[in-house]
Scaffold this motif. Structure first.
Motif, PDB file in Angstrom:
ATOM      1  N   UNK A 146       0.837  -1.205   0.000  1.00  0.00           N
ATOM      2  CA  UNK A 146       0.000   0.000   0.000  1.00  0.00           C
ATOM      3  C   UNK A 146       0.869   1.251   0.000  1.00  0.00           C
ATOM      4  N   UNK A 147       1.922   1.248   0.822  1.00  0.00           N
ATOM      5  CA  UNK A 147       2.825   2.392   0.878  1.00  0.00           C
ATOM      6  C   UNK A 147       3.559   2.587  -0.449  1.00  0.00           C
ATOM      7  N   UNK A 148       3.975   1.504  -1.079  1.00  0.00           N
ATOM      8  CA  UNK A 148       4.680   1.615  -2.357  1.00  0.00           C
ATOM      9  C   UNK A 148       3.760   2.112  -3.463  1.00  0.00           C
ATOM     10  N   UNK A 149       2.466   1.802  -3.353  1.00  0.00           N
ATOM     11  CA  UNK A 149       1.509   2.341  -4.323  1.00  0.00           C
ATOM     12  C   UNK A 149       1.329   3.848  -4.114  1.00  0.00           C
ATOM     13  N   UNK A 150       1.325   4.287  -2.867  1.00  0.00           N
ATOM     14  CA  UNK A 150       1.281   5.720  -2.578  1.00  0.00           C
ATOM     15  C   UNK A 150       2.518   6.402  -3.160  1.00  0.00           C
ATOM     16  N   UNK A 151       3.674   5.771  -2.998  1.00  0.00           N
ATOM     17  CA  UNK A 151       4.911   6.310  -3.570  1.00  0.00           C
ATOM     18  C   UNK A 151       4.814   6.391  -5.087  1.00  0.00           C
ATOM     19  N   UNK A 152       4.302   5.354  -5.720  1.00  0.00           N
ATOM     20  CA  UNK A 152       4.197   5.339  -7.182  1.00  0.00           C
ATOM     21  C   UNK A 152       3.372   6.514  -7.682  1.00  0.00           C
ATOM     22  N   UNK A 153       2.252   6.775  -7.032  1.00  0.00           N
ATOM     23  CA  UNK A 153       1.416   7.891  -7.451  1.00  0.00           C
ATOM     24  C   UNK A 153       2.136   9.216  -7.240  1.00  0.00           C
ATOM     25  N   UNK A 154       2.853   9.334  -6.125  1.00  0.00           N
ATOM     26  CA  UNK A 154       3.577  10.584  -5.854  1.00  0.00           C
ATOM     27  C   UNK A 154       4.676  10.809  -6.886  1.00  0.00           C
ATOM     28  N   UNK A 155       5.410   9.752  -7.255  1.00  0.00           N
ATOM     29  CA  UNK A 155       6.471   9.875  -8.262  1.00  0.00           C
ATOM     30  C   UNK A 155       5.902  10.442  -9.558  1.00  0.00           C
ATOM     31  N   UNK A 156       4.782   9.882 -10.023  1.00  0.00           N
ATOM     32  CA  UNK A 156       4.189  10.326 -11.288  1.00  0.00           C
ATOM     33  C   UNK A 156       3.625  11.736 -11.188  1.00  0.00           C
ATOM     34  N   UNK A 157       2.948  12.030 -10.086  1.00  0.00           N
ATOM     35  CA  UNK A 157       2.309  13.344  -9.957  1.00  0.00           C
ATOM     36  C   UNK A 157       3.342  14.464  -9.848  1.00  0.00           C
ATOM     37  N   UNK A 158       4.380  14.258  -9.051  1.00  0.00           N
ATOM     38  CA  UNK A 158       5.396  15.306  -8.897  1.00  0.00           C
ATOM     39  C   UNK A 158       6.221  15.425 -10.180  1.00  0.00           C
ATOM     40  N   UNK A 159       6.456  14.302 -10.877  1.00  0.00           N
ATOM     41  CA  UNK A 159       7.178  14.356 -12.153  1.00  0.00           C
ATOM     42  C   UNK A 159       6.396  15.157 -13.182  1.00  0.00           C
ATOM     43  N   UNK A 160       5.075  15.001 -13.197  1.00  0.00           N
ATOM     44  CA  UNK A 160       4.257  15.764 -14.140  1.00  0.00           C
ATOM     45  C   UNK A 160       4.338  17.263 -13.867  1.00  0.00           C
TER      46      UNK A 160
END
Length: 333
Positions: A146-160
């Motif tokens: 669950x935490x790694x999925x939160x990280x995945x979303x943050x990586x994509x959102x901040x990269x955008x």
């Protein structure tokens, strides 16, 4: 001959436009591909985007950075240990559930199904925008997953937000490679990720582990949740298109150096080469606290590099980040 629209017709037109816009916003993002003859591939660089009616939410290969780039390596501290801890938690929960229902704790399809669901590769997990932050649902899919999925979303959102291109990620979701068109954007992404980790809605159970627990200094929150080690370099890189995925892969010395720099970084730290700080200093010095670590010998790199630890002036409190080092102008602190 056309006639003016009545007030009712105008209202209907506005409503139709609003409904169309709402449906477009609500539609899920989809990855699109363009089929091109290999002999005509070079023409794509000078042609307009082949997509006319859709908004590009993640840079594709035609808009990805090229030439002189700023590669970023991002690693979750102790991700292997956290995943092993998750297995222990899941086993305890399953034994507890079997005891409560009067069933034996082994040899059951439900046990096998939960393990398969929890330990599948992160890329296969399909989740909505709302993530579980604790309780039975979090345990059903695994606290660390669950935490790694939160990280995945943050990586994509901040990269955008900073025009970043996600090059690759590991199967467990604990290691990431991104490329940015400028050193400034790469640094802003790194600092943004550290801030996102402090503010993320982590499962409460995750914060029980020593690698993810909250760390305070007085009234200032220093660490919380997954710890990231981020390394950044910049320079010319070669690009190749991967036919199987339709995405770009980057190779060259800047990527090798960025990987080595990330390996040197401490938990919850953005570490950059001198080339990155020289490039980004003019625009970021008002909002970034730099601390020189001096010349550091990196594995596989012939010449020692000067490395800088960076943090935002609003992060970590008073901003004593350059104590014991040199300030951003290269003079004694």
């Amino acid at each position: 001959m056309s006639y003016p629209e009545s007030a009712a017709e105008q209202d209907c037109t506005r409503a139709s436009i609003a409904m169309a816009a709402a449906s477009e916003l609500a539609a899920p993002a989809r990855e699109l591909y363009t089929a091109v003859s290999p002999g005509l591939l070079a023409r794509l660089a000078v042609l307009p985007s082949p997509v006319r009616t859709a908004r590009e939410v993640v840079p594709g290969c035609l808009s990805a950075p090229a030439g002189v780039v700023a590669p970023v390596f991002c690693n979750v501290v102790g991700v292997e240990a956290l995943l092993a801890w998750e297995k222990v938690l899941m086993s305890r929960m399953l034994r507890k559930g079997s005891t409560n229902t009067g069933l034996p704790s082994h040899g059951h399809t439900h046990h096998e199904h939960l393990q398969a669901q929890t330990h599948q590769p992160l890329q296969r997990q399909q989740t909505g925008d709302a993530l579980s932050t604790g309780g039975d649902t979090s345990f059903a899919r695994g606290v660390v997953h669950t935490a790694l999925e939160i990280l995945r979303k943050a990586v994509s959102e901040v990269a955008a937000m900073h025009d970043g291109y996600v090059v690759a990620s590991s199967a467990d979701g604990g290691h990431w490679v991104l490329v940015f068109g400028s050193a400034e954007n790469a640094v802003l992404w790194g600092l943004g990720m550290l801030e996102a980790m402090l503010e993320a809605a982590w499962p409460e159970e995750l914060l029980d582990h020593e690698l993810t627990e909250e760390v305070w200094e007085g009234s200032t929150l220093l660490r919380r949740g997954l710890r990231l080690r981020i390394g950044i370099d910049c320079g010319a890189a070669m690009i190749r298109l991967v036919p199987r995925t339709g995405r770009l892969d980057y190779v060259g010395r800047p990527l090798n150096r960025a990987a080595r720099i990330a390996a040197k970084a401490k938990a919850a730290t953005v570490l950059v080469s001198d080339a990155v700080w020289v490039s980004a200093r003019a625009s970021l010095e008002p909002v970034v606290i730099p601390a020189s670590l001096g010349l550091v010998q990196l594995k596989g790199v012939k010449e020692p590099l000067e490395l800088w630890a960076l943090k935002g002036r609003t992060a970590g409190g008073s901003g004593g980040g350059d104590k014991g080092g040199r300030n951003g102008n290269g003079t004694g602190a």
